[in-house]
Design an enzyme around this catalytic site. Structure first.
Site, PDB file in Angstrom:
ATOM      1  CB  SER A 146      -0.694  -0.075   1.155  1.00 56.73           C
ATOM      2  OG  SER A 146      -1.560   1.217   1.610  1.00 56.73           O
ATOM      3  CE1 TYR A 159      -4.789  -2.131   4.976  1.00 56.90           C
ATOM      4  CE2 TYR A 159      -3.306   0.148   4.564  1.00 56.90           C
ATOM      5  CZ  TYR A 159      -4.108  -1.231   4.266  1.00 56.90           C
ATOM      6  OH  TYR A 159      -4.111  -1.368   2.808  1.00 56.90           O
TER       7      TYR A 159
END
Ligand code: NAD
Length: 264
Positions: A146, A159
């Protein structure tokens, strides 16, 4: 297609019943790869998806319901793929979840789940896939990280930690395979409109008392200079490129596809 690039190869894509993983699995099947699907969802819908991909692409498909937070289930899935297709040639570590909260309020079980699913699962699939890939001297490992593997945002401690970890793990895997025909790279998407992001759009709409469209625009405008979402198809096309011979020397990259997010 006359001579598809991934004919006789097998791709295993974790979390491929939805969103980015599903788009990548379909694109790899369109290149001739047999596909092992994984992820949660309605059994009939998954069977229909398999039938559609097999029929349209002329490839074989299989499905394994391993929970990516459970190493024993991951082992069972990798064995299932090897028994069924002989090997895993393309491994896409895509399964992921999100939880948004400040560190002091971050539920411990959510931290553990995000680290397990978004990071540790890639270690388990990779350690089990590498012997098969090295034996054939060909393999592709693609980790769906990401922009949060490269930069941080508030309220996403687990995350961001997991995705930074995944980018680091990608580099080590690339170095340990550097003299083989196996490559490992990460794709780092910015905002891509999938069910994972829709949850965050819904939360924003509710928090600020705005419409779904306004929440979408607000979320994208905050981070992506292009003002547009990345599409699943754009990410799938990059995955296909990483499987090609042209990408033989692309090793250990963390390739952002993010409308300019991390250029700022
Ligand atoms: P999604 O929610 O649409 O899909 C997630 C997939 O993972 C589903 O198939 C789900 O069933 C599966 N999954 C979830 N938990 C699992 C578990 N424990 N075991 C097995 N499968 C599990 O999400 P998405 O947006 O397509 O995200 C896919 C990946 O892309 C994730 O790793 C995510 O972090 C990453 N990503 C997404 C975006 C985005 O904007 N959508 C941006 C950057 C990175």
């Amino acid at each position: 297609m006359q001579n598809p690039m991934l004919k006789d190869k097998t791709a295993l894509v974790t979390g491929s019943t939805s969103g980015i993983g599903l788009g990548i699995a379909k694109a790899l099947a369109e290149q001739g790869a047999n596909v092992v699907f994984n992820g949660f969802g309605d059994a009939a819908a998954i069977a229909a998806l398999q039938a559609d991909v097999s029929g349209r692409c002329g490839v074989q498909t299989a499905y394994h319901d391993a929970d990516m937070s459970k190493p024993a289930e991951i082992e069972a899935m990798m064995k299932f793929a090897a028994d069924r297709f002989g090997a895993v040639d393309v491994l896409v570590n895509n399964a992921g979840i999100q939880h948004v909260a400040n560190i002091e309020e971050f539920p411990v079980e959510k931290w553990d789940a995000i680290i397990a699913i978004n990071l540790s699962s890639a270690f388990h699939t990779t350690r089990l896939a590498l012997p098969m890939m090295k034996q054939r001297n060909w393999g592709r490992i693609i980790n769906i990280a990401s922009t949060h593997g490269l930069v941080a945002s508030v309220q996403k401690a687990a995350y961001v930690a997991a995705k930074h970890g995944l980018v680091g793990f990608t580099k080590v895997t690339a170095l340990e395979t550097a003299r083989t025909g196996v490559t490992c790279n990460a794709i780092c998407p910015g905002w891509t409109l999938t069910p994972l992001v829709q949850q965050q759009i819904d939360a924003r709409a509710q928090r600020d008392g705005i419409s779904n469209d306004e929440a979408k625009q607000a979320i994208v405008a905050e981070k992506q200079p292009s003002g547009e979402f990345v599409t699943v198809e754009q990410l799938a096309a990059l995955a296909v490129f990483l499987c090609s011979d042209a990408a033989n020397q692309v090793r250990g990259a963390a390739w952002n596809v993010d409308g300019g997010w991390v250029a700022q």
